[in-house]
Design an enzyme around this catalytic site. Structure first.
Site, PDB file in Angstrom:
ATOM      1  N   THR A   1       0.851  -1.191   0.000  1.00 51.40           N
ATOM      2  CA  THR A   1       0.000   0.000   0.000  1.00 51.40           C
ATOM      3  C   THR A   1       0.890   1.245   0.000  1.00 51.40           C
ATOM      4  O   THR A   1       2.100   1.150   0.076  1.00 51.40           O
ATOM      5  CB  THR A   1      -0.902   0.042   1.249  1.00 51.40           C
ATOM      6  OG1 THR A   1      -0.104   0.410   2.395  1.00 51.40           O
ATOM      7  CG2 THR A   1      -1.569  -1.292   1.522  1.00 51.40           C
TER       8      THR A   1
ATOM      9  N   LYS B   1       6.895   3.638   1.035  1.00 49.31           N
ATOM     10  CA  LYS B   1       8.076   4.443   1.390  1.00 49.31           C
ATOM     11  C   LYS B   1       7.907   5.267   2.657  1.00 49.31           C
ATOM     12  O   LYS B   1       8.866   5.872   3.149  1.00 49.31           O
ATOM     13  CB  LYS B   1       8.414   5.384   0.228  1.00 49.31           C
ATOM     14  CG  LYS B   1       8.878   4.672  -1.014  1.00 49.31           C
ATOM     15  CD  LYS B   1       9.050   5.608  -2.176  1.00 49.31           C
ATOM     16  CE  LYS B   1       7.748   5.905  -2.868  1.00 49.31           C
ATOM     17  NZ  LYS B   1       7.155   4.791  -3.586  1.00 49.31           N
TER      18      LYS B   1
ATOM     19  N   GLU C   1      13.419  -3.034  -0.503  1.00 52.84           N
ATOM     20  CA  GLU C   1      14.127  -2.794  -1.763  1.00 52.84           C
ATOM     21  C   GLU C   1      13.289  -1.985  -2.739  1.00 52.84           C
ATOM     22  O   GLU C   1      13.802  -1.103  -3.446  1.00 52.84           O
ATOM     23  CB  GLU C   1      14.517  -4.136  -2.397  1.00 52.84           C
ATOM     24  CG  GLU C   1      15.296  -4.021  -3.699  1.00 52.84           C
ATOM     25  CD  GLU C   1      16.675  -3.414  -3.495  1.00 52.84           C
ATOM     26  OE1 GLU C   1      16.888  -2.276  -3.977  1.00 52.84           O
ATOM     27  OE2 GLU C   1      17.522  -4.055  -2.856  1.00 52.84           O
TER      28      GLU C   1
ATOM     29  N   LEU D   1      14.611  -2.744  -9.167  1.00 55.46           N
ATOM     30  CA  LEU D   1      16.068  -2.609  -9.331  1.00 55.46           C
ATOM     31  C   LEU D   1      16.791  -2.873  -8.013  1.00 55.46           C
ATOM     32  O   LEU D   1      16.328  -2.442  -6.951  1.00 55.46           O
ATOM     33  CB  LEU D   1      16.409  -1.199  -9.816  1.00 55.46           C
ATOM     34  CG  LEU D   1      15.938  -0.819 -11.224  1.00 55.46           C
ATOM     35  CD1 LEU D   1      16.268   0.648 -11.500  1.00 55.46           C
ATOM     36  CD2 LEU D   1      16.594  -1.716 -12.270  1.00 55.46           C
TER      37      LEU D   1
ATOM     38  N   GLU E   1       1.392   6.882  -8.166  1.00 55.10           N
ATOM     39  CA  GLU E   1       0.647   6.527  -6.959  1.00 55.10           C
ATOM     40  C   GLU E   1      -0.840   6.788  -7.222  1.00 55.10           C
ATOM     41  O   GLU E   1      -1.196   7.512  -8.162  1.00 55.10           O
ATOM     42  CB  GLU E   1       1.114   7.375  -5.775  1.00 55.10           C
ATOM     43  CG  GLU E   1       2.579   7.233  -5.421  1.00 55.10           C
ATOM     44  CD  GLU E   1       2.892   5.922  -4.732  1.00 55.10           C
ATOM     45  OE1 GLU E   1       1.951   5.175  -4.397  1.00 55.10           O
ATOM     46  OE2 GLU E   1       4.086   5.630  -4.536  1.00 55.10           O
TER      47      GLU E   1
ATOM     48  N   ASP F   1       7.502  12.128  -3.594  1.00 57.32           N
ATOM     49  CA  ASP F   1       7.893  10.727  -3.747  1.00 57.32           C
ATOM     50  C   ASP F   1       9.398  10.614  -4.005  1.00 57.32           C
ATOM     51  O   ASP F   1      10.085   9.770  -3.415  1.00 57.32           O
ATOM     52  CB  ASP F   1       7.105  10.099  -4.900  1.00 57.32           C
ATOM     53  CG  ASP F   1       7.321   8.605  -4.993  1.00 57.32           C
ATOM     54  OD1 ASP F   1       7.016   7.909  -4.024  1.00 57.32           O
ATOM     55  OD2 ASP F   1       7.821   8.135  -6.042  1.00 57.32           O
TER      56      ASP F   1
ATOM     57  N   LYS G   1      12.509   8.960  -1.683  1.00 52.98           N
ATOM     58  CA  LYS G   1      13.445   7.952  -2.193  1.00 52.98           C
ATOM     59  C   LYS G   1      14.896   8.346  -1.945  1.00 52.98           C
ATOM     60  O   LYS G   1      15.702   7.521  -1.491  1.00 52.98           O
ATOM     61  CB  LYS G   1      13.196   7.730  -3.686  1.00 52.98           C
ATOM     62  CG  LYS G   1      11.871   7.040  -4.000  1.00 52.98           C
ATOM     63  CD  LYS G   1      11.634   6.920  -5.502  1.00 52.98           C
ATOM     64  CE  LYS G   1      10.322   6.209  -5.795  1.00 52.98           C
ATOM     65  NZ  LYS G   1      10.048   6.113  -7.246  1.00 52.98           N
TER      66      LYS G   1
ATOM     67  N   GLY H   1       5.989   0.428 -12.523  1.00 52.87           N
ATOM     68  CA  GLY H   1       5.149  -0.587 -13.148  1.00 52.87           C
ATOM     69  C   GLY H   1       4.813  -1.695 -12.182  1.00 52.87           C
ATOM     70  O   GLY H   1       5.622  -2.063 -11.325  1.00 52.87           O
TER      71      GLY H   1
END
Length: 815
Positions: free
Chosen positions: A555, A579, A606, A613, A667, A678, A682, A797
């Site tokens: 989620t 995140k 990850e 990735l 999102e 976002d 990251k 994706g």
């Protein structure tokens, strides 16, 4: 001669008894037999309940007697031809009348002595054996009935009488020396004293009866017929993967039966062990199954562990204090106290310092033991030389058993390491000098998890079962479950990992299945599940307490991210693409990492950066190897990269953003991506994983969105604002073309400072040719100075994100 014993489930009803008669008839063609039978299933319990009710002046005991009578009369009607029933019905009725008289006496006297109790409990075997003997005569004329009370003599320790073997063996051999019938049916469990008073051999005593007969007659073997295919490597009701044990030694069987293997009553082995008479455990309902062969031979095997067993309802009592050190007789006094109270000690361990003695007893004896011990040591307790005994209830003893364990190194290490990895706390440990048994005391709520993890370690070729609790089954979640279903066979055959989805939840519904949700039906099952609730979900995960549990958060919900602490504290691993937790306050991020280490529960994320990735994993390896990250440059938003790669004169900014949402690149709230929040999250995660302390507020966010777009409160308003401010976005595109550049949203960290924002990227930059939804990260480190370590690939994706989550789950399995 062979001795066959049939347990309660084997003679539960007429249908089962017919199977018994068939087995006996077939075996009687080759051997002379003694058939020992238990009471019909549950009848002994009913007799005990009836006697307690009668002694308590509860007249409902009469209803129980009526139930017992009906059970036996129904069996007669199915087993015996009508023309042959009259005499048998009369005999059974006389026995029932005798039972009623005894219970009426208990009712009138308001009393139940142990002697009367033994007589009442004996009726179960008396009724079943007589009916089975008569039924056998219908097929096998050369068969007879013999009352065990006439052959097995005991003392008057009612409830668990001790056998007088000298007298009993003589009576048994004399009777069978003159008996010429092919089959003799006898009741198990019951005996009598030398002066003819009814006694019993203890619960499970039918096995003992059969062993006594076998020992006295030097039988070729003793067959115990039950409802399972022998002794198992663990309790098959708790460990579904448990396997029957083909061969086992007497000593191993005694250890396993002592520690709860219900198919064999521990005292059974003694009379046959002395005579080296083998025991065969067989299944009445699968007579062709091999069963378990018990003898004095120790079989060689690559696996030194023969079985894993346990005893429930244990209390640990610890007596400790400085007054015990160097004082002779402390242990003697402790065990004498328990002996006087007739309390059986199941488990013993003592520290080498003599400062404490720890014993395990049944919960039912705990209060009596505590009072008796404190009273016996009251002088030392009053002088503060010894502490009042410490009592810990609701525990369980688990045990590894195997004759060859003493010849193998590291077994105890593997055992305790396996339990530790699943957060099973060990309260006490004991191992005898024979090294045939390693025992540990654990919390009763952990027994299922402990037995299953140990069984995986020692019996399943190191196959590991992972139990997944999946929250969030939208685009990514659906792909994740699809990938699990697709790869199940490969994982089991190649990685020795079995993946089970135990729970799924979306924002409306949730569904649990402890045995694993059938993945082809998960959507319909979820739709018909219960109302979704985070607290209830957590509660169910805790109560199931499954081994190798993993909470999978797919989620973008802050409330869900705030539950990770509760899972980690329960030794439940957390795998997440959300995140929010790792980009929340630095203290919370560090706390989650610390809890992961403290409770041995992996916390993997990850997919927080770069979807599938291996960015975070690579970064972890850099740091672990001693490298230091000095600078990070990255395009971290697959959605923004997709948007700016497809935004041109023919496709409006509004339409491209819409398409990104349709393809699952953004999102649910696209403003999170377009506002730069976002990307800031990251880069913050990468900075923290690099070993730097930073908060989200420390990152400069140069948003390219007009203030009016940022001020919208829902998606509809947001998309309208994109149309309204279309000229703003077109101007950005024109400026980029004028500079012969491309638009990329770049995150940068250098010299302790971080920023995110839209940049004009020239052709010579490695970021210029970044196509589609790709991400790229450049790490400049002490080792990668002139040429950075570069990671590039699809960064958004549903499928790639799901594969990243899948990879984290497999990492948990390999830890």
């Amino acid at each position: 001669m062979k001795i066959l014993k049939f347990g309660g489930t084997s003679v539960a009803n007429a249908q089962n008894i017919k199977l018994v008669l068939e087995i006996v008839t077939n075996k009687a063609k080759q051997d002379q037999l003694v058939v020992v039978v238990s009471a019909f299933s549950k009848v002994t319990d009913l007799l005990q309940l009836a006697s307690i009710k009668a002694a308590s002046n509860d007249e409902s005991y009469k209803e129980i007697v009526a139930e017992i009578e009906k059970k036996h009369l129904d069996a007669i009607k199915e087993l015996i031809p009508v023309s042959e029933q009259s005499g048998l019905l009369s005999h059974i009725k006389r026995i029932i009348n005798h039972l009623e008289t005894l219970l009426d006496g208990c009712f009138l006297l308001n009393e139940l002595s142990t002697r009367t109790s033994d007589t009442i409990l004996s009726f179960g075997e008396l009724l079943s054996s007589y009916i089975i003997a008569e039924a056998l005569k219908q097929n096998l004329k050369n068969s007879s009935y013999k009352d065990s009370r006439e052959l097995i003599k005991t003392n008057t320790n009612f409830g668990k009488a001790a056998v007088n073997f000298e007298v009993s063996n003589q009576l048994i051999t004399d009777f069978f020396a003159s008996n010429d019938t092919q089959v003799v049916v006898m009741p198990g469990f019951i005996a009598s004293s030398l002066d003819g008073i009814n006694t019993t051999l203890g619960r499970g005593g039918s096995d003992y009866t059969a062993a006594i007969i076998a020992g006295a007659l030097n039988a070729t073997d003793l067959e115990i017929w039950t409802d399972v295919n022998g002794m198992f490597t663990a309790n098959p009701k708790i460990v579904k993967q448990a396997q029957p044990i083909a061969t086992i030694s007497y000593q191993e069987a005694m250890e396993l039966s002592h520690f709860g293997a219900k198919v064999l009553y521990p005292p059974t082995i003694q009379p046959v062990l002395r005579k080296n008479i083998p025991i065969l455990i067989k299944n009445t309902f699968e007579p062709e199954a091999e069963g378990t062969y018990i003898s004095n031979k120790v079989t060689s095997s690559t696996n030194p562990v023969k079985g894993i067993s346990h005893i429930d309802h244990i209390t640990l009592i610890t007596l400790e204090g400085p007054g015990m050190i160097g004082v002779a007789g402390s242990s003697k006094r402790l065990f004498e106290v328990l002996s006087h109270e007739s309390i059986n000690v199941i488990f013993i361990t003592q520290a080498s310092s003599e400062h404490s003695i720890c014993i395990g007893i049944l919960n039912s004896d705990a209060d009596t033991a505590e009072n008796a011990i404190n009273k016996a040591f009251e002088i030392e307790i009053s002088q503060n030389k010894i502490d009042p005994c410490i009592v810990e209830k609701n525990l369980c003893i688990i045990a590894l058993v195997g004759e060859n364990m003493k010849n193998h190194q590291g077994l105890s290490g593997r055992m305790f390491s396996t339990l530790g990895k699943n957060n099973v706390n060990i309260r006490a440990i004991a191992q005898g000098a024979s090294e045939r048994n390693i025992s540990a005391v654990i919390n009763e709520r952990d027994v299922k998890k402990a037995l299953n993890t140990l069984h995986e370690t020692f019996f399943e070729e190191n196959t590991k079962q992972l139990n997944l609790f999946v929250m969030g089954v939208g685009n990514v979640g659906e792909k994740f479950i699809e990938q699990i279903n697709q790869q199940k066979k490969f994982l089991k055959e190649n990685l020795k990992i079995i993946l089970r989805v135990v729970a799924v939840s979306n924002s409306r519904k949730m569904y649990f299945d402890e045995d694993g949700i059938p993945l082809k039906d998960w959507q319909s099952l979820l739709e018909n599940g219960e109302t979704a609730n985070k607290e209830t979900f957590i509660s169910k995960v805790k109560s199931l307490n499954l081994r190798n549990s993993i909470f999978v958060d797919i989620t973008a919900n802050q409330g869900v991210s705030e539950t990770y602490e509760q899972y980690l504290k329960q030794n439940v691993a957390v795998v997440t693409c959300n995140k929010i937790a790792c980009s929340s306050a630095y203290g919370n991020y560090k706390k989650l990492k610390s809890l992961s280490r403290q409770y041995n529960a992996p916390f993997l994320f990850e997919t927080n950066v770069g979807a599938g990735l291996p960015i975070i994993d690579t970064l972890k390896h850099l740091i672990a190897s001693g490298d230091k990250v000095n600078k990070i440059q990255a395009v971290l938003s697959g959605s923004l990269n997709f948007i700016f790669n497809n935004f041109d004169e023919n496709n409006s900014f509004h339409d491209v953003v819409k398409e990104a949402g349709v393809q699952g690149f953004t999102e649910p709230d696209p403003k999170i991506d377009l506002s730069g929040v976002d990307v800031a999250r990251k880069i913050l995660i990468l900075i923290r994983e690099s070993g730097y302390k930073m908060e989200i507020e420390d990152i400069a966010n140069r948003s390219f969105l007009p203030a009016a777009c940022l001020a919208t409160t829902n998606n509809e308003e947001f998309f309208k604002s994109l149309i309204t401010h279309a000229p703003h976005f077109e101007n950005l595109l024109k400026e980029a073309k004028a500079k012969n550049c491309r638009l990329k949203y770049v995150a940068t960290f250098e010299n302790g400072k971080a920023s995110v924002g839209l940049e004009f990227i020239p052709k010579e930059s490695p970021f210029y040719n970044l196509e589609g939804k790709d991400n790229i990260v450049q790490f400049y480190t002490d080792r990668y100075i002139d040429q950075p370590l570069l990671i590039k690939g699809a960064g958004a994706g549903a499928a790639v994100t799901a594969s990243g989550i899948f990879a984290d789950v497999i990492r948990v399995g390999n830890i």
